[in-house]
Design a protein around this motif. Sequence first.
Motif, PDB file in Angstrom:
ATOM      1  N   TYR A  51       0.800  -1.233   0.000  1.00  0.00           N
ATOM      2  CA  TYR A  51       0.000   0.000   0.000  1.00  0.00           C
ATOM      3  C   TYR A  51       0.830   1.280   0.000  1.00  0.00           C
ATOM      4  CZ  TYR A  51      -3.726  -3.256   1.235  1.00  0.00           C
ATOM      5  OH  TYR A  51      -4.604  -4.296   1.236  1.00  0.00           O
ATOM      6  N   TYR A  52       2.093   1.182   0.328  1.00  0.00           N
ATOM      7  CA  TYR A  52       2.995   2.320   0.472  1.00  0.00           C
ATOM      8  C   TYR A  52       2.438   3.358   1.444  1.00  0.00           C
ATOM      9  CZ  TYR A  52       7.038   5.148  -0.465  1.00  0.00           C
ATOM     10  OH  TYR A  52       8.224   5.825  -0.315  1.00  0.00           O
ATOM     11  N   ASN A  53       2.150   2.884   2.643  1.00  0.00           N
ATOM     12  CA  ASN A  53       1.817   3.725   3.797  1.00  0.00           C
ATOM     13  C   ASN A  53       2.693   3.273   4.957  1.00  0.00           C
ATOM     14  OD1 ASN A  53      -0.806   3.501   2.138  1.00  0.00           O
ATOM     15  ND2 ASN A  53      -1.267   5.187   3.513  1.00  0.00           N
ATOM     16  N   PRO A  54       2.972   4.159   5.926  1.00  0.00           N
ATOM     17  CA  PRO A  54       3.573   3.669   7.162  1.00  0.00           C
ATOM     18  C   PRO A  54       2.639   2.633   7.785  1.00  0.00           C
ATOM     19  CG  PRO A  54       3.689   6.057   7.073  1.00  0.00           C
ATOM     20  CD  PRO A  54       2.793   5.624   5.945  1.00  0.00           C
ATOM     21  N   VAL A  55       3.226   1.593   8.363  1.00  0.00           N
ATOM     22  CA  VAL A  55       2.426   0.477   8.887  1.00  0.00           C
ATOM     23  C   VAL A  55       2.880   0.146  10.302  1.00  0.00           C
ATOM     24  CG1 VAL A  55       1.821  -1.962   8.604  1.00  0.00           C
ATOM     25  CG2 VAL A  55       2.020  -0.486   6.590  1.00  0.00           C
ATOM     26  N   ILE A  56       1.908  -0.074  11.177  1.00  0.00           N
ATOM     27  CA  ILE A  56       2.169  -0.550  12.531  1.00  0.00           C
ATOM     28  C   ILE A  56       1.369  -1.833  12.725  1.00  0.00           C
ATOM     29  CG2 ILE A  56       1.961  -0.069  15.000  1.00  0.00           C
ATOM     30  CD1 ILE A  56       2.129   2.922  14.335  1.00  0.00           C
ATOM     31  N   VAL A  57       2.055  -2.923  13.041  1.00  0.00           N
ATOM     32  CA  VAL A  57       1.393  -4.202  13.299  1.00  0.00           C
ATOM     33  C   VAL A  57       1.574  -4.532  14.779  1.00  0.00           C
ATOM     34  CG1 VAL A  57       1.310  -6.659  12.773  1.00  0.00           C
ATOM     35  CG2 VAL A  57       1.761  -5.018  10.945  1.00  0.00           C
ATOM     36  N   VAL A  58       0.459  -4.691  15.472  1.00  0.00           N
ATOM     37  CA  VAL A  58       0.472  -4.927  16.919  1.00  0.00           C
ATOM     38  C   VAL A  58      -0.085  -6.321  17.210  1.00  0.00           C
ATOM     39  CG1 VAL A  58      -0.220  -4.051  19.176  1.00  0.00           C
ATOM     40  CG2 VAL A  58      -0.007  -2.468  17.244  1.00  0.00           C
ATOM     41  N   SER A  59       0.647  -7.064  18.015  1.00  0.00           N
ATOM     42  CA  SER A  59       0.161  -8.357  18.499  1.00  0.00           C
ATOM     43  C   SER A  59      -0.136  -8.227  19.992  1.00  0.00           C
ATOM     44  CB  SER A  59       1.213  -9.446  18.273  1.00  0.00           C
ATOM     45  OG  SER A  59       0.806 -10.653  18.892  1.00  0.00           O
ATOM     46  N   VAL A  60      -1.377  -8.536  20.366  1.00  0.00           N
ATOM     47  CA  VAL A  60      -1.793  -8.410  21.768  1.00  0.00           C
ATOM     48  C   VAL A  60      -1.935  -9.794  22.394  1.00  0.00           C
ATOM     49  CG1 VAL A  60      -3.599  -7.595  23.326  1.00  0.00           C
ATOM     50  CG2 VAL A  60      -2.985  -6.238  21.318  1.00  0.00           C
ATOM     51  N   GLY A 102       0.662  -5.458  24.378  1.00  0.00           N
ATOM     52  CA  GLY A 102       0.893  -5.396  22.937  1.00  0.00           C
ATOM     53  C   GLY A 102       2.361  -5.241  22.604  1.00  0.00           C
ATOM     54  N   LYS A 103       2.800  -5.970  21.574  1.00  0.00           N
ATOM     55  CA  LYS A 103       4.135  -5.778  21.003  1.00  0.00           C
ATOM     56  C   LYS A 103       3.942  -5.386  19.550  1.00  0.00           C
ATOM     57  CE  LYS A 103       7.081  -8.742  23.847  1.00  0.00           C
ATOM     58  NZ  LYS A 103       8.062  -9.852  23.843  1.00  0.00           N
ATOM     59  N   ALA A 104       4.692  -4.400  19.101  1.00  0.00           N
ATOM     60  CA  ALA A 104       4.452  -3.866  17.760  1.00  0.00           C
ATOM     61  C   ALA A 104       5.747  -3.700  16.983  1.00  0.00           C
ATOM     62  CB  ALA A 104       3.735  -2.526  17.854  1.00  0.00           C
ATOM     63  N   ALA A 145      10.865   0.641  13.467  1.00  0.00           N
ATOM     64  CA  ALA A 145      10.864   0.816  14.921  1.00  0.00           C
ATOM     65  C   ALA A 145       9.967  -0.244  15.547  1.00  0.00           C
ATOM     66  CB  ALA A 145      10.385   2.223  15.289  1.00  0.00           C
ATOM     67  N   GLY A 146       9.937  -0.242  16.876  1.00  0.00           N
ATOM     68  CA  GLY A 146       9.077  -1.169  17.598  1.00  0.00           C
ATOM     69  C   GLY A 146       8.752  -0.624  18.967  1.00  0.00           C
ATOM     70  N   PHE A 147       7.718  -1.183  19.589  1.00  0.00           N
ATOM     71  CA  PHE A 147       7.356  -0.738  20.934  1.00  0.00           C
ATOM     72  C   PHE A 147       6.553  -1.806  21.653  1.00  0.00           C
ATOM     73  CE2 PHE A 147       3.989   0.972  18.118  1.00  0.00           C
ATOM     74  CZ  PHE A 147       2.834   0.482  18.731  1.00  0.00           C
ATOM     75  N   SER A 148       6.494  -1.653  22.965  1.00  0.00           N
ATOM     76  CA  SER A 148       5.613  -2.461  23.819  1.00  0.00           C
ATOM     77  C   SER A 148       4.612  -1.514  24.461  1.00  0.00           C
ATOM     78  CB  SER A 148       6.424  -3.182  24.906  1.00  0.00           C
ATOM     79  OG  SER A 148       7.336  -4.101  24.325  1.00  0.00           O
ATOM     80  N   ILE A 149       3.366  -1.996  24.634  1.00  0.00           N
ATOM     81  CA  ILE A 149       2.312  -1.103  25.100  1.00  0.00           C
ATOM     82  C   ILE A 149       1.230  -1.909  25.798  1.00  0.00           C
ATOM     83  CG2 ILE A 149       1.005  -1.290  22.923  1.00  0.00           C
ATOM     84  CD1 ILE A 149       0.305   1.696  23.214  1.00  0.00           C
TER      85      ILE A 149
END
Length: 700
Positions: free
Chosen positions: A382-391, A396-398, A429-433
């Motif tokens: 799609y050529y958009n920034p993407v964030i994939v989150v697994s809960v 959540g880890k992303a 990048a990545g994050f936890s939430i």
Amino acid sequence: MSVKTQWIQRKSKHSHLSVPENEDLIDQIMEEFNLTKRTAEILISRGITSIEEARRYLNPSLADLHDPFLFNEMEKVVNRIAKAKAANEKICLYGDYDADGTIGVSIMYSFLKRHEFNVSYFIPNRLITGYGLHIDPLQNLIDEAVGLLITVDNGISANDQIDFCNQHNLDVIITDHHECQGTLPAAFGIINPKVPGENYPFKELCGAGVAFKLVQAISTRLGLDFDLQNAIECVALATVADLVPLQNENRILVAMGLHYLNSNHKNPGIRALIEVSELAQVKAWHFGFVLGPKINAAGRLGEAHHIVDLLTGHDPARLMELAKFLSDENRKRQNLESTILDAALAQVESQELYKNDIIIVVGENWHSGVIGIVASRIQEKYYNPVIVVSVTDGKGKASCRSVEGFNIFEALQSCGELFSSYGGHDQAAGFSIDAENLAQMTKKIIEYGHLTEIKKHLIKKIPYDAIIDETEITWNLFNDCSHFEPCGLGNPGVQFVLNRPDIISMRTMGKENNHLRLSLSNDVSGVGFGFGEFLTNRPELSANGFRGVEFICRLDVNEYRGNKTLQLVLKDIHQNPIWDFDMAMFLVKFIVQSVNPKIEIKLQSYGIDPYEMRMQRETVKCVYLVLKKSGEVGVSVQNPNSTKLSPFHFLMACEILREAGLIAYRLKNGLVFSKIIETQEKKDIQNTQLMIKLEKMICD
């Protein structure tokens, strides 16, 4: 939906060079290195401004690597490590579980172990411990009386954990390459080219590259032998796998690593991996798409320690066993990735998330080891920034992937208070939430996108190096392109726009007809992987002789039964909008009805080069003769008796002829029905109002 693309010619940022200076430099480069003019021009367009820069680019050499002691704290760090060796102090290397971190640990561990340092290593399990420094494993190391901890590819944001180490008399040396967040950790020393105020001249080393520089410094200062070739083979693989730009030192390391692996390899573990992958010759892209994924698969599935075993081991049978294990793990990863990707794409489509500037996908219990790859696949589609989150269990880890021009790390910083932890680069990048914060995070990220005008970054810019015609597609041009290897991020392969290609056939191929095969009039073939939809969506193309089809391509070699032929690999393809009937109608109507000829048509947003809209007197005359010959029979706008004119030019010519009083016409179902108006008066087509207006619009 198709990705919006914009073709942009690569141009040097050193615009101060005048045309004569450019020509002089072109001549000098051609003479000094025995290159063609085309190669010299491309070198300059990529920023080469002197013979010395050209030499360093064309002939990468270890002599051009920077002195590791240019790092601000290298002297201090090496002295601390020397002190540890003298006291037989326990040292632990604390790495990351990806290819970059595990390879960096392997380089440093192999060197220190060989020279009898009291060294061990720890690589956290991605699925249990997670990324970076954590208190529990640090406590274990303290209990084991480790006196010096050296991080590899992590630690630059671990302020609390390093404070904990300091409280327990555990000195920490950070080697990392990630972006810094606010206050730096209170480590004994930090080797990171991105530290504010750091004097090291190259900022884009990967984590293994930073570890390599530290080992270089230790070996120099302590007079210890360093197997440079072995280490460079390893760091070359890590550099490409970690997607850092192939510029400066990175390009030298990758070029030398490829040279070693393809001539007289040293690292038996990498060689085993190459054999399992059935590669006859290794190229840079193999690091990123063949070998790198096998290395990364172990970390993604919680088996990262096997990488160190592979890269530091010597028993051929054991190394082949490990290489096959990694290959099997990669297949497991691929199957897992495919399942999660299907679920994520279904969510994007069903909820129409692709309409958002930033696509945020949330799934339950998705394997955290593959969500980064899933994010990359969605971003490519799609050529958009993407964030994939697994809960999982409310946590959540992303993983995040971005597009050129939009810094995803800074986007995360805008709502950093919502994360348990986060880190990364401008593009990944990545994050936890906590799951309860996801809705607020989504709102803030989207607001940040609006504030930073993200929409202007959602057109994929595809660079090309030159415009060529079919006569230039030769083995000489292919050889010209080889001078730019190794290619990758930051130093892409040479790409060309083929000017007005004479396409004689085009068809889809593959089980799902999702690829494209074409042939040109000069017997050169082309293949476009993933471009089959272009033809299936335009059934009229075949009838019109593929007119107006343009593409960006690279030159490649197709080998079949020992016979080698040149082949074009398509990187983007489109039909010039002036050949589209509806667009042609829109453009002609706009020009005819506009009052002010200086009104700007945003042609670039339609992918139109204004100069392609120019009208010549001969073109108008050609259309007049076609209409006169047709009598009362309608003439097809899209195929006007093989005039090879675009619908825009044909319709515009009709309007100019009408203004000049030479014809009357009407348009019905794509056909022009005309009546010739006889006159004895000589008409000056070139000075009609429409011709003048169009020329002003184009030139202004």
